[in-house]
Design an enzyme around this catalytic site. Structure first.
Site, short mmCIF file in Angstrom:
data_model
loop_
_atom_site.label_atom_id
_atom_site.label_comp_id
_atom_site.label_asym_id
_atom_site.label_seq_id
_atom_site.Cartn_x
_atom_site.Cartn_y
_atom_site.Cartn_z
N LYS A 1 0.82 -1.21 0.00
CA LYS A 1 0.00 0.00 0.00
C LYS A 1 0.86 1.27 0.00
O LYS A 1 0.40 2.31 -0.44
CB LYS A 1 -0.97 -0.02 1.18
CG LYS A 1 -2.02 -1.11 1.00
CD LYS A 1 -3.04 -1.16 2.08
CE LYS A 1 -4.13 -2.16 1.75
NZ LYS A 1 -3.68 -3.58 1.85
C1 LIG Z 1 -4.28 -4.65 1.18
C2 LIG Z 1 -3.45 -5.88 1.02
C3 LIG Z 1 -3.78 -6.90 0.08
C4 LIG Z 1 -5.02 -6.84 -0.77
O1 LIG Z 1 -4.95 -5.85 -1.76
P1 LIG Z 1 -6.28 -5.41 -2.54
O2 LIG Z 1 -5.85 -4.26 -3.38
O3 LIG Z 1 -7.28 -5.05 -1.49
O4 LIG Z 1 -6.70 -6.58 -3.35
C5 LIG Z 1 -2.91 -7.98 -0.04
N1 LIG Z 1 -1.82 -8.09 0.74
C6 LIG Z 1 -1.47 -7.16 1.65
C7 LIG Z 1 -0.26 -7.37 2.48
C8 LIG Z 1 -2.27 -6.03 1.83
O5 LIG Z 1 -1.91 -5.10 2.76
#
Ligand SMILES: *Cc1c(COP(=O)(O)O)cnc(C)c1O
Length: 464
Positions: free
Chosen positions: A107
């Site tokens: 993120k």
């Molecule tokens: C948020 C997150 C995901 C999922 O991502 P999306 O965009 O919601 O599909 C997968 N792995 C980690 C470590 C995350 O923080």
């Protein structure tokens, strides 16, 4: 570039307005009016690549030099000069490490950029905002880190006291910036989310405090994630791997944001063969790809908590395409999903839009642990439980003539208990967080009560 809502009735907006709005007024999500092509020649330096891949989505609203500077600042916080380095895993299978940002999860790639972008857009309009969000762990720390140096953004993050890991909590509470506030709520994550929703529904409070959100439906987050699909293909090609049949990506998925970014990269001309949608036991998407019916069940806690989701909000953007951009039809299907808990797509829609590109895989907790152990035994690499779901999906759908890339979405040290359980080895935090447990924590405890939380937000925005 203009932006339209997936539900068809909200006003058409410019890039800046769509980013600052987040959700459209008809409840839909903003998408560009057309999918642009990527520029013919792309640089390999990540920040420059990001600027050139995102430029067609922004048009003339930000000039090229300013965009380049935004990207350079955003990605200078990453610990690897390649920003998202590609590393070999096994025969014809690589991992794209997306966790070298400040808070160790993918993120950061979008939120480090979003913080810079918000500050620029707000400065252009001479406005200020207060971001309010609830977190069960990863998003809160990434959002705080992304805006902690912004001059026009304040941020308040609510988390359930005693229900996030020590690392996750300290990543939020040890940030000592005058524009950052963490509230430990005496309740669950759902309570925190309800409190945030209630604040947004309180029109007077919302306007007074200029509330804004940075959740994963924000267009700029999706846009920023498109870049690393291009970077992965470049890194493969420059290491001598043939990508003439395309590259497949395996993506551990929750809200469908990351994998949607891959689909957009493909629309723009990135050499992408297939996208594998990886789910844990919360397998609404795996069931959807098998049955063409989206049906929500209750959420089960798993070892990969950032994917413990039953409603994948960003799927709405793909659904809008599958409906040939008919917003009324999209709104109708989502209305049915809310009232009846399910909606279906036609065989024709499935065959046109989904079958050529998407594959799905479901990986439960026991298999997640097996994959972590297996990767450790064969390669010595420690992977986190979300990445393990991706590796499992990749292995299910690998073919000999197409290189496969699994997106590694978190650093193993972010989920040390699961990793230690699988391998007997406890991953350590990278150097920049090694002293995380020595820093003072700044946090205010509040009751699970709307008035108490609103008062805390108002005191903070007033500078008290
Ligand atoms: C948020 C997150 C995901 C999922 O991502 P999306 O965009 O919601 O599909 C997968 N792995 C980690 C470590 C995350 O923080």
């Amino acid at each position: 570039m203009q932006y339209v809502s997936t539900r068809g009735t909200a006003p058409v907006l410019s890039f800046a307005d769509a980013v600052l709005a987040g959700l459209a007024t008809d409840g839909g999500l903003y998408v560009p009016q057309v999918w642009p092509s990527a520029p013919d020649t792309l640089t390999t330096d990540y920040a420059s690549l990001a600027a050139s891949v995102m430029a067609p989505f922004i048009g003339d609203e930000i000039d090229a030099n300013t965009l380049q500077k935004l990207c350079s600042t955003a990605y200078s916080t990453f610990r690897d000069p390649r920003v998202t380095p590609l590393v070999p895993l096994e025969a014809n299978h690589w991992m794209l490490e997306l966790f070298h940002g400040p808070t160790l999860a993918f993120k950061d790639v979008a939120l480090q950029f979003l913080g810079q972008l918000f500050d620029l857009l707000l400065e252009q309009r001479d406005e200020y905002i207060t971001i309010v969000g609830a977190t069960s762990g990863d998003t809160g720390s990434a959002a705080i880190d992304g805006v902690k140096n912004c001059s026009r953004v304040k941020i308040v993050i609510l988390y359930p006291e005693g229900r996030v890991s020590d690392v996750q909590r300290r990543q939020m509470t040890t940030v000592n910036s005058p524009n950052v506030k963490t509230l430990a709520v005496n309740g669950t994550f759902d309570d925190c989310q309800d409190l945030v929703k209630a604040m947004f529904n309180n029109q007077k409070f919302r306007e007074q405090q200029r509330l804004s959100a940075v959740n994963s439906i924000n267009w700029a987050r999706i846009m920023a994630q498109v870049v690393y699909y291009f970077s992965a293909a470049q890194q493969l090609a420059s290491s001598g791997v043939s990508i003439s049949n395309g590259v497949s990506f395996s993506v551990p998925t929750g809200n469908f944001g990351n994998v949607l970014s891959g689909w957009i990269a493909r629309q723009m001309g990135a050499p992408i063969h297939q996208l594998i949608v990886g789910s844990n036991s919360n397998d609404i998407l795996t069931r959807f790809f098998a049955t063409q019916e989206m049906r929500a069940l209750s959420v089960q806690p798993t070892l990969s908590p950032s994917m413990d989701i039953q409603v994948s909000s960003n799927f709405e953007r793909l659904l809008f395409e599958m409906n040939n951009r008919d917003g009324a039809r999209t709104a109708d299907q989502l209305g049915r999903f809310r009232s009846e808990g399910a909606f279906a797509v036609s065989p024709e829609q499935y065959n046109t839009w989904l079958a050529p590109v998407f594959r799905a895989a479901r990986c439960d907790d026991a298999t997640t642990l097996e994959v972590i152990r297996d990767v450790f035994e064969k390669t010595g690499q420690l992977i986190d439980p979300h990445t393990a779901v991706g590796v499992f999906g990749a292995r299910q759908h690998q073919s000999a003539d197409i290189p496969m890339v699994t997106l590694a979405t978190a650093h193993a040290a972010k989920f040390p208990d699961a990793v230690e359980k699988a391998t007997g080895s406890r991953p350590s935090l990278p150097a920049h967080l090694a002293d995380l447990f020595d820093h003072e924590e700044y946090v205010t405890t509040v009751e699970n009560d709307l008035e108490a939380v609103q008062n805390a937000v108002a005191r903070f925005t007033a500078g008290a």
